[in-house]
Write an enzyme that holds these catalytic residues in place. Structure first.
Site, PDB file in Angstrom:
ATOM      1  CB  SER A 116      -0.890   0.000   1.236  1.00  0.00           C
ATOM      2  OG  SER A 116      -1.733   1.129   1.192  1.00  0.00           O
ATOM      3  N   GLY A 117       0.369   2.272  -0.662  1.00  0.00           N
ATOM      4  CA  GLY A 117       1.104   3.537  -0.655  1.00  0.00           C
ATOM      5  C   GLY A 117       1.255   4.123  -2.044  1.00  0.00           C
TER       6      GLY A 117
ATOM      7  CE  LYS B  83      -3.442  -2.080  -0.691  1.00  0.00           C
ATOM      8  NZ  LYS B  83      -3.254  -2.200  -2.099  1.00  0.00           N
TER       9      LYS B  83
ATOM     10  CG  HIS C  76      -5.233  -0.295   3.784  1.00  0.00           C
ATOM     11  ND1 HIS C  76      -5.351   0.301   2.544  1.00  0.00           N
ATOM     12  CD2 HIS C  76      -4.531   0.581   4.550  1.00  0.00           C
ATOM     13  CE1 HIS C  76      -4.746   1.472   2.562  1.00  0.00           C
ATOM     14  NE2 HIS C  76      -4.238   1.664   3.776  1.00  0.00           N
ATOM     15  CG  ASN C  77      -7.229  -0.882  -0.736  1.00  0.00           C
ATOM     16  OD1 ASN C  77      -6.311  -0.682   0.048  1.00  0.00           O
ATOM     17  ND2 ASN C  77      -7.022  -1.043  -2.019  1.00  0.00           N
TER      18      ASN C  77
ATOM     19  CD  GLU D 182      -7.545   4.017   0.155  1.00  0.00           C
ATOM     20  OE1 GLU D 182      -6.600   3.259   0.492  1.00  0.00           O
ATOM     21  OE2 GLU D 182      -7.772   4.321  -1.030  1.00  0.00           O
TER      22      GLU D 182
END
Ligand code: NBP
Length: 479
Positions: free
Chosen positions: A130-131, A184, A187-188, A191
């Protein structure tokens, strides 16, 4: 060719190229390969002096450049392209070698690939990175799946290239097979919820408090100094302060109000349904994007009555702003809590041993939701590894208690004025659902028993019951 490369990266698009450079800048010898060899040559030409790269034109050459156990990182499009690359390289590898997939694969694909390659003795390590472009180069957050044995080999390299917060790396082994890609994905999803909540706060400040985008940018800058401090709040202030060079008006006013998505938010919601994990704020954030793009439907609803919008005085607007801060914070706590619970639900389903405090630790830097807030979540899990909900931690519980009046007031006032706050509302409804003594689910059970003989449990004695709704006197039977 001598086997000198500590790692190889195949797929030198935006992410692969930058990850390869990050490894090289950190002293790793990196073999680089791309389907279209021009990209490999371009990387060497432009960035070749940043470290030691070993360019390879063919898969055989690429594999020959790797030290044993070979570490081969795939950075291509998720889906068919990833399968094609695995099929191309796996026959060239030996038992003990490691294939890392750093793309945005669906965790179910990662589980399938890991199982298939394990049979051939090859470690397959699905890894969430991520990033974005900048993170890949300067230090991403890295969520590593696959076996602990593979992490023993890869961990030091990933920890070296990852973002650091307080000297600690934002990379960790999350759990076996698809756990890294799963986390992940969540995480999204989080987000999406965080961004939607911020957007709703902006909308309220604009439409109710009557502030200009530049004034709202100042509000967000102020909030960024406090408990909401985060990368997303920081960039929101910058976007709101930006003026469109062509029109001289606020940038936010010239952007079409239809939000895009690449699909990871949707995957989170689809998976949550399978796990019966109620990530309602994430779901509303995903649906809000979908609704924004429904041009025909929006045209059909346009002009229908909404609420009334009496203007606020300057003092009232200031008070309202402080209430929005409470509502945003409380809703954010709930959205994150939903994400964490979803990870717990998946861990139970798939047999992953995930340390939730570690997840918070590696999201503190490098990724889009990075925030000081994650330090608090980490501390909560450090105190109690088995925490079921963040609200089980005293400080979060106290903050939610303090937010009660403003949180409810803001949502009520949005409803009165006809301003949509789907994520705020979902978060509050989630909170009220879970804290309720009794839920109307009891009535649902009665309805289900009536039309489908689905049976029910009673609160006063054990057993499973069915009421014979069509018989005189509606007798109750036990099953
Ligand atoms: P790009 O679109 O920049 O590059 C795609 C790469 O995939 C190119 O090297 C391309 O090779 C290669 N490729 C494709 Br497409 N199909 C292939 C095939 N069948 N065989 C071999 N190579 C193939 O992608 P990116 O933005 O670097 O993303 C790479 C992965 O990282 C994706 O899974 C993405 O979801 C993930 N990711 C992206 C971000 C981000 O912010 N962009 C963040 C986190 C994760 P070619 O040069 O020959 O066409």
């Amino acid at each position: 060719m001598n086997a000198t490369a500590a790692i190889g990266v195949t797929g030198l698009g935006v992410m692969g190229r930058n990850l390869a450079r990050n490894f090289a800048r950190n002293g790793c010898t990196v073999a680089v390969h791309n389907r279209t060899a021009g990209r490999t040559r371009a990387l060497i030409e432009v960035y070749g002096d940043e470290g030691t790269f070993v360019p390879a034109e063919s898969p055989e050459e690429f594999v020959a450049a790797l030290e044993r156990p070979r570490r081969l990182m795939i950075m291509v499009q998720a889906g068919e392209a990833t399968d094609a690359v695995i099929d191309e390289f796996a026959p060239l590898l030996e038992p003990g070698d490691i294939i890392i997939d750093g793309g945005n694969a669906h965790f179910a694909d990662t589980r399938r690939r890991e199982a298939a390659l394990r049979e051939r003795g090859i470690h397959f390590v699905g890894t969430g990175v991520s990033g974005g472009e900048e993170g890949a180069l300067e230090g991403p957050s890295i969520m590593v799946g696959g076996s602990a044995e593979a992490y023993d080999v890869l961990g030091p390299m990933f920890e070296t290239i990852s973002a650091k917060v307080g000297g600690e790396p934002c990379a960790a082994h999350i759990g076996s097979d698809g756990a890294g890609h799963f986390v992940k994905m969540v995480h999204n999803g989080i987000e999406y919820a965080d961004m939607q909540l911020i957007a709703e706060a902006y909308d309220l400040l604009r439409q109710v408090a009557g502030y200009t985008p530049a004034e709202i940018a100042d509000v967000f800058r102020r909030w960024n100094e406090g408990r909401l401090g985060s990368y997303l709040i920081e960039i929101t202030a910058e976007v709101l302060a930006h003026t469109d060079p062509e029109t001289g008006g606020p940038f936010v006013d010239i952007v079409a109000d239809a939000a895009g998505q690449k699909g990871t938010g949707r995957w989170t919601v689809q998976t949550a349904l399978d796990l019966a994990s109620p990530v309602t704020a994430i779901a509303q954030a995903t649906f809000a994007r979908a609704a924004s793009g429904q041009r025909d439907l929006r045209a059909a609803y346009a002009g229908l009555p909404g609420g009334t919008r009496p203007p606020l005085s300057r003092t009232e607007a200031e008070r309202f702003t402080s209430q929005v801060e409470h509502a945003l914070y409380a809703s954010k706590v709930i959205a994150y809590d939903q994400g964490w619970k979803m990870i717990q639900d998946a861990a139970a389903e798939y047999g992953w041993k995930i340390d939730l405090g570690t997840v918070a630790r590696i999201w503190r830097g490098g990724c889009i939701i990075r925030a000081s807030f994650l330090d608090r979540i980490r501390a909560a899990y450090a105190f109690d590894r088995d925490l079921v909900s963040l609200l089980g931690e005293m400080e979060f519980a106290m903050e939610i208690t303090d937010a009660q009046v403003p949180w409810r007031e803001i949502i009520a006032s949005a409803a009165r004025r006809g301003i949509p706050v789907p994520a705020f509302s979902a978060a509050l409804a989630h909170y009220d659902t879970l804290r309720a003594d009794r839920l109307p689910a009891a009535l649902l059970q009665g309805q289900r028993d009536y039309f489908g003989a689905h049976t029910y449990q009673r609160v006063d004695r054990p057993g499973t019951f069915h009421t014979v709704w069509t018989a005189p006197g509606r007798p109750e039977t036990t099953t």
